[in-house]
Write an enzyme that holds these catalytic residues in place. Structure first.
Site, PDB file in Angstrom:
ATOM      1  N   ALA A 111       0.655  -1.097  -0.037  1.00  0.00           N
ATOM      2  CA  ALA A 111      -0.042  -0.224   0.107  1.00  0.00           C
ATOM      3  C   ALA A 111       0.943   1.153   0.124  1.00  0.00           C
ATOM      4  CB  ALA A 111      -1.024   0.010   1.082  1.00  0.00           C
ATOM      5  N   CYS A 112       0.467   2.219  -0.699  1.00  0.00           N
ATOM      6  CA  CYS A 112       1.261   3.429  -0.788  1.00  0.00           C
ATOM      7  C   CYS A 112       0.208   4.808  -0.551  1.00  0.00           C
ATOM      8  CB  CYS A 112       1.781   3.703  -1.734  1.00  0.00           C
ATOM      9  SG  CYS A 112       2.824   5.209  -2.113  1.00  0.00           S
TER      10      CYS A 112
END
Length: 133
Positions: A111-112
């Site tokens: 995830a970013c």
């Protein structure tokens, strides 16, 4: 997790000393949970990069690699990461450097997210989970 496999703290002088009440990582059975790393120099405790997100990212990954190594693991065993960015416009630059460490073989799930702020004014922070089995 069997009762005999109590969580074990992982800490190494090769990565920055935590800035709060946590460990650099915790091993729980066959899993290693690495705390988020920011671009601190392990010896001096000073921020690295002077706001250059590429230099910061390289230091963050060096710090993560040191914690993984202290637990007897490598980047190849990382199954999940979270990348926190102070500015999502840095995504491409961070992603290119991230791929140097995690681009071969099976890349970790990830995830970013952009955040309002990171500790000590960092532009990037990365944490990870590794499978040790």
């Amino acid at each position: 997790m069997p009762a005999s496999a109590s969580p074990e703290a992982i800490n190494t002088p090769a990565a920055p000393t935590p800035v709060g009440p946590y460990n650099q990582a915790v091993r729980a059975g066959e899993w290693l949970y690495c705390s988020g790393q920011i671009p601190l120099d392990p010896q001096s405790g000073a921020m690295v990069g002077a706001g250059d997100v590429e230099a910061e990212t390289r230091q963050v990954l060096r710090n993560l690699e040191a914690v993984l190594s202290a637990a007897g693991a490598s980047a190849a065993q990382v199954v999940r990461t979270t990348v926190f960015l102070a500015d999502l416009n840095d995504f491409q630059a961070v992603n290119a450097i991230y791929a140097e460490m995690f681009g071969a073989g099976v890349s970790p799930a990830r995830a970013c997210v952009q955040v309002a702020a990171l500790p000590k004014g960092a532009r990037v922070e990365i944490d990870c989970v590794a499978y040790l089995g």
